[in-house]
Design an enzyme around this catalytic site. Sequence first.
Site, mmCIF file in Angstrom:
data_model
loop_
_atom_site.group_PDB
_atom_site.id
_atom_site.type_symbol
_atom_site.label_atom_id
_atom_site.label_comp_id
_atom_site.label_asym_id
_atom_site.label_seq_id
_atom_site.Cartn_x
_atom_site.Cartn_y
_atom_site.Cartn_z
ATOM 1 C CG ASP A 35 6.418 4.039 3.356
ATOM 2 O OD1 ASP A 35 5.639 3.061 3.347
ATOM 3 O OD2 ASP A 35 7.656 3.918 3.249
ATOM 4 C CG HIS A 52 -3.706 0.185 3.433
ATOM 5 N ND1 HIS A 52 -2.476 0.784 3.310
ATOM 6 C CD2 HIS A 52 -3.495 -1.143 3.187
ATOM 7 C CE1 HIS A 52 -1.566 -0.135 3.024
ATOM 8 N NE2 HIS A 52 -2.157 -1.311 2.948
ATOM 9 C CG LEU A 146 -5.342 21.017 -3.892
ATOM 10 C CD1 LEU A 146 -3.873 21.421 -3.801
ATOM 11 C CD2 LEU A 146 -5.770 20.308 -2.600
HETATM 12 C C1 V07 Z 1 -5.187 4.959 -0.665
HETATM 13 C C2 V07 Z 1 -4.875 5.721 1.715
HETATM 14 C C3 V07 Z 1 -3.740 6.656 1.954
HETATM 15 C C4 V07 Z 1 -2.489 5.971 2.422
HETATM 16 C C5 V07 Z 1 -1.756 5.253 1.337
HETATM 17 C C6 V07 Z 1 -2.291 3.982 0.760
HETATM 18 C C7 V07 Z 1 -3.752 3.714 0.956
HETATM 19 C C8 V07 Z 1 -7.099 7.859 -1.140
HETATM 20 C C9 V07 Z 1 -7.197 7.285 -2.398
HETATM 21 C C10 V07 Z 1 -7.868 7.833 -3.563
HETATM 22 C C11 V07 Z 1 -7.397 7.574 -4.844
HETATM 23 C C12 V07 Z 1 -8.028 8.109 -5.961
HETATM 24 C C13 V07 Z 1 -9.117 8.932 -5.789
HETATM 25 C C14 V07 Z 1 -9.600 9.201 -4.533
HETATM 26 C C15 V07 Z 1 -8.977 8.652 -3.428
HETATM 27 C C16 V07 Z 1 -6.464 6.096 -2.304
HETATM 28 C C17 V07 Z 1 -5.497 4.107 -2.892
HETATM 29 C C18 V07 Z 1 -4.958 3.978 -1.636
HETATM 30 C C19 V07 Z 1 -5.246 3.075 -3.918
HETATM 31 F F1 V07 Z 1 -9.724 9.468 -6.865
HETATM 32 N N1 V07 Z 1 -6.369 7.100 -0.343
HETATM 33 N N2 V07 Z 1 -5.967 6.016 -1.025
HETATM 34 N N3 V07 Z 1 -6.238 5.169 -3.242
HETATM 35 N N4 V07 Z 1 -4.640 4.815 0.614
#
Ligand code: V07
Length: 255
Positions: A35, A52, A146
């Site tokens: 968050d 983000h 992991l």
């Molecule tokens: C998202 C980055 C981290 C902070 C929180 C919100 C934004 C990595 C992924 C991801 C998801 C699936 C995957 C590989 C990477 C991701 C979303 C948002 C929607 F297979 N970070 N991240 N997906 N944030």
Amino acid sequence: MPIKFPFTKSKKESIQPTLGLDYKQIPKHVAIIMDGNGRWAKNRGMPRIAGHKEGMSVVKKIVRYASDLGVSVLTLYAFSTENWKRPKNEVDFLMKLPVDFLSTYLPELIEKNVRVQTIGETSILPAHTQKAISEAVERTSNNTGLILNFALNYGSRYEMVDAVKEIAGKVKEGKLLPEDINEEMFTSHLYTSGLLEPDLLIRTSGEQRLSNFLLWQLAYAEFWFTEVYWPDFDEALFEKALYDYQNRKRRYGGI
Ligand code: V07
């Protein structure tokens, strides 16, 4: 001097623990509510999406570190069922992050023996998002290190209602008797079926709520909060969370 661990496969990475973690008592499953990305950006006069993007880099760092420490499961709350209410441009940007993340990072995940999984209703995500994720899930499905578990379009109450519907269907078809419904079988109908329950929940940015995340699964977890926004989270803070976890007495309701 950097310390290398016997369970670390990678030649590239090394970690420098400072707090004296007990490597025999690393939590098996760590869940994180990442968050504060939007607020981090706002404080810098940047658009929320910049937060983000920066948050995504922190995901990479923490995945490496958790993998090196020998954590078994890392569950990250990347997108909640409530996040659809955000402005369209922000949602569109978030839906590109899995693509972006995997296009640069999937080779390293494979090299590190990390297995990618998801929980949540991913079938309604945009096609490009689903494609990138299913490719990563498939290409890492035989990995034994992991488990990197992304919660995407995840909501815990919805998950539980879904489980109830499935169980009710089995009762209706006569495959199951109401008296055979118990905690274990309910657990096996959740998205997290087959995973251990989280031992530790981390939430950044000073909020101290569950926000519809793993309500059932976190029943016995230790909770750890920090004021730090997710883009400023790092290995040292992750280590502090694990250190504090190891120094709490876990009694499971006993004495
Ligand atoms: C998202 C980055 C981290 C902070 C929180 C919100 C934004 C990595 C992924 C991801 C998801 C699936 C995957 C590989 C990477 C991701 C979303 C948002 C929607 F297979 N970070 N991240 N997906 N944030």
